[in-house]
Design a protein around this motif. Structure first.
Motif, PDB file in Angstrom:
ATOM      1  N   THR A 171       0.824  -1.212   0.000  1.00 38.27           N
ATOM      2  CA  THR A 171       0.000   0.000   0.000  1.00 38.27           C
ATOM      3  C   THR A 171       0.858   1.261   0.000  1.00 38.27           C
ATOM      4  O   THR A 171       0.615   2.197  -0.768  1.00 38.27           O
ATOM      5  N   LEU A 172       1.863   1.288   0.871  1.00 35.70           N
ATOM      6  CA  LEU A 172       2.738   2.468   0.928  1.00 35.70           C
ATOM      7  C   LEU A 172       3.544   2.636  -0.358  1.00 35.70           C
ATOM      8  O   LEU A 172       3.760   3.762  -0.827  1.00 35.70           O
ATOM      9  N   ASP A 173       3.996   1.513  -0.925  1.00 39.12           N
ATOM     10  CA  ASP A 173       4.760   1.593  -2.170  1.00 39.12           C
ATOM     11  C   ASP A 173       3.900   2.152  -3.299  1.00 39.12           C
ATOM     12  O   ASP A 173       4.356   3.001  -4.083  1.00 39.12           O
ATOM     13  N   ARG A 174       2.655   1.690  -3.369  1.00 37.92           N
ATOM     14  CA  ARG A 174       1.769   2.181  -4.423  1.00 37.92           C
ATOM     15  C   ARG A 174       1.456   3.663  -4.226  1.00 37.92           C
ATOM     16  O   ARG A 174       1.417   4.449  -5.189  1.00 37.92           O
ATOM     17  N   ALA A 175       1.220   4.042  -2.965  1.00 38.11           N
ATOM     18  CA  ALA A 175       0.914   5.444  -2.684  1.00 38.11           C
ATOM     19  C   ALA A 175       2.098   6.348  -3.029  1.00 38.11           C
ATOM     20  O   ALA A 175       1.919   7.434  -3.616  1.00 38.11           O
ATOM     21  N   PHE A 176       3.316   5.924  -2.689  1.00 33.59           N
ATOM     22  CA  PHE A 176       4.492   6.738  -3.012  1.00 33.59           C
ATOM     23  C   PHE A 176       4.710   6.795  -4.524  1.00 33.59           C
ATOM     24  O   PHE A 176       5.100   7.841  -5.060  1.00 33.59           O
ATOM     25  N   HIS A 177       4.486   5.671  -5.212  1.00 37.85           N
ATOM     26  CA  HIS A 177       4.658   5.648  -6.663  1.00 37.85           C
ATOM     27  C   HIS A 177       3.701   6.636  -7.330  1.00 37.85           C
ATOM     28  O   HIS A 177       4.095   7.411  -8.219  1.00 37.85           O
ATOM     29  N   ASP A 178       2.434   6.633  -6.895  1.00 38.46           N
ATOM     30  CA  ASP A 178       1.462   7.565  -7.474  1.00 38.46           C
ATOM     31  C   ASP A 178       1.833   9.012  -7.152  1.00 38.46           C
ATOM     32  O   ASP A 178       1.694   9.903  -8.003  1.00 38.46           O
ATOM     33  N   SER A 179       2.321   9.242  -5.925  1.00 41.14           N
ATOM     34  CA  SER A 179       2.719  10.598  -5.550  1.00 41.14           C
ATOM     35  C   SER A 179       3.915  11.073  -6.372  1.00 41.14           C
ATOM     36  O   SER A 179       3.959  12.217  -6.838  1.00 41.14           O
ATOM     37  N   ALA A 180       4.902  10.183  -6.562  1.00 36.91           N
ATOM     38  CA  ALA A 180       6.064  10.548  -7.370  1.00 36.91           C
ATOM     39  C   ALA A 180       5.680  10.765  -8.835  1.00 36.91           C
ATOM     40  O   ALA A 180       6.230  11.652  -9.507  1.00 36.91           O
TER      41      ALA A 180
END
Length: 261
Positions: free
Chosen positions: A26-35
């Motif tokens: 979940t955190l990886d996906r959220a950071f990827h979308d933010s980046a």
């Protein structure tokens, strides 16, 4: 067969691993979308700088200065390059960093409508790139001229940022999982301590003497085998031989419980 302690430890460890993996994904996906959104914002900012450098004369001819505000567009092989498409559907200008660069097939070869933007990830020469296109309409005395500004950037910085974040994420989550697992084992050991005490007592009393409830006939048989001589002599004196067979006199009633070891 696993013991109760092993079953509880296995089930809680499995739940903990699933929870940690779920949090990591979940955190990886959220950071990827933010980046990803961050890259879009940066490319839009560069497009605005490029638009501020552009000038269109009364004849509809585009003029670009030799020194751009965005210096990366002036450096060859900087990983970022730009080009402009005019109303004739031709590339009227390209940055110095775009020399010997292939124009991507996904780039809009026709001017976009005013205010229309397009941001996506494409592959150029087997390498991923980001492309951002924005359509504007230039209004001059002789008419309107639609122009599309396009900027292309590689994904090296983006991939490095994602890779660094994933290393930090999995490193810290692994440390947290290890600490939680150790805490869980200690709490489980403390919580099951009374049950281990009961289990030890039951194991110690497994071969301990047990009281038997014997029938009167068995009682007399055991009495004859194991009663001391003095007790047998006392019973002999209290026996009434004139009484009917099977009956004895005396106020004492024998209630014996013998333990078998």
């Amino acid at each position: 067969m696993m013991s109760l302690n092993q079953r509880i430890l296995f089930s809680t460890t499995l739940v903990l691993l699933i929870f940690i993996i779920g949090i990591a994904v979940t955190l990886d996906r959220a950071f990827h979308d933010s980046a990803y959104l961050g890259v879009e914002d940066r490319l839009l900012a560069r497009l605005l700088l490029l638009m501020s450098d552009a000038e269109l004369d009364e004849q509809g001819i585009l003029h670009m200065p030799s020194n751009l505000l965005d210096t990366e567009l002036s450096r060859p092989d900087s990983g970022t390059y730009a080009f402009i498409i005019d109303q004739t559907k031709t590339i009227t200008w390209r940055s110095n960093s775009a020399l010997n660069k292939q124009i991507p097939e996904q780039a809009p070869l026709a001017p976009l409508e005013m205010g229309t933007k397009r941001f996506e990830q494409i592959v150029i020469g087997e390498k991923p790139h980001f492309i951002y296109s924005y359509g504007v309409t230039w209004i001059i005395a002789s008419g309107t001229y639609p122009i599309t500004f396009t900027i292309v950037a590689d994904t090296i910085l983006f991939d490095a940022q994602i890779e660094r974040y994933r290393e930090d994420l999995w490193g810290w989550l692994s440390i947290m999982a290890l600490l939680l697992l150790i805490t869980q084992m200690l709490v489980l050991r403390w919580g099951l301590h009374p049950m281990r005490q009961v289990s030890s007592e039951l194991a110690a009393n497994k071969f301990a003497p047990r009281a038997l409830h014997l029938s009167p006939r068995q009682d007399r048989g055991v009495l004859r085998r194991r009663k001391p001589k003095t007790a047998r002599y006392a019973d002999f004196k209290n026996t009434n031989y004139n009484a009917p067979r099977g009956k004895t006199t005396g106020n004492r009633k024998l209630k014996l419980a013998y333990k078998i070891i």
